[in-house]
Design an enzyme around this catalytic site. Sequence first.
Site, PDB file in Angstrom:
ATOM      1  N   ASP A   8      -1.823  -5.974   3.960  1.00 58.23           N
ATOM      2  CA  ASP A   8      -1.131  -5.163   4.967  1.00 58.23           C
ATOM      3  C   ASP A   8       0.346  -5.511   4.935  1.00 58.23           C
ATOM      4  OD1 ASP A   8      -1.001  -3.306   7.233  1.00 58.23           O
ATOM      5  OD2 ASP A   8      -0.515  -5.073   8.418  1.00 58.23           O
ATOM      6  N   CYS A  71      -3.524  -0.762   5.429  1.00 58.35           N
ATOM      7  CA  CYS A  71      -2.227  -0.283   5.911  1.00 58.35           C
ATOM      8  C   CYS A  71      -2.137   1.201   5.610  1.00 58.35           C
ATOM      9  CB  CYS A  71      -1.103  -1.038   5.198  1.00 58.35           C
ATOM     10  SG  CYS A  71       0.562  -0.411   5.525  1.00 58.35           S
ATOM     11  N   CYS A 190      -2.629   4.261  12.399  1.00 62.77           N
ATOM     12  CA  CYS A 190      -1.821   3.069  12.169  1.00 62.77           C
ATOM     13  C   CYS A 190      -2.623   1.898  12.702  1.00 62.77           C
ATOM     14  CB  CYS A 190      -0.469   3.156  12.875  1.00 62.77           C
ATOM     15  SG  CYS A 190       0.495   1.618  12.774  1.00 62.77           S
TER      16      CYS A 190
END
Length: 273
Positions: A8, A71, A190
């Site tokens: 990430d 991510c 997100c």
Amino acid sequence: MGPIGIFDSGYGGLTVFREIVAKLPQYDYIYLGDNARVPYGTRSFETVYAYTKECVEKLFAMNCHLVVLACNTASAKALRTIQQHDLPLHSDVRKVLGVIRPTTEVIGNYTHTRHVGVLATPGTVKSASYPIEIRKFFPDITVYQQACPLWVPLVENNELDSEGAAYFVEMDMKRLLKQSPNIDTIVLACTHYPLLLPLIKRFVPPHIQVLAQGKLVANSLADYLTRHPDIEALCTKGGSIQFFTTDNAVAFEEKAGRFYGQSIKASELNVLA
């Protein structure tokens, strides 16, 4: 053989990682957060690809044959290029997965009106990855996107209950819902946003369901390993977890616990070394 790599740009991927560990605790894992270069959401496609590739190659060098990009920005801006251009250059088996497809391939199971909202960073919205991917699986679904540029800084600075957070969350929710009165499902695109979920639900009518990605990605990964026994055989099973960050490890540890749900110990890592 080696661990499963989880990448990430910073902390948000930990909300996905904790669900993966809960679903598949038997495997060994390495988590890498590129905190030194966060945020990714406002950067160009070329920059996100370059940063993501460097981190993925580092995880490969640490003997991870399978890497999950936990991510959305990296999945939207770098995954396809890595899969199509970089992976064929490796002589052995290497796989990189993202978080967008596990979400988009099941979204049709949740919406009845076929109107879906997506809350994301400006970079993910600009990429149009969610409308494109959802259309592949469910051509009858209409997707409405809303960029939320201040949500990640609010989460990073632990402003989850502040008046400022409530103001910006309410404003962005109104902007999304104004696009269609028929939205019945909202995707938090997100990995930071699940920490704002209690606040988000304050401004969402009760008939609208809000989906965080963690469990969807964990279920998808479990299914992937079942369908690809050759990859699964390369993943070691010892239940170990290592955390790495490209920035200060102590600072990473202080924030990471909020995302992962428990305290962790991390080490600093130079991905270019």
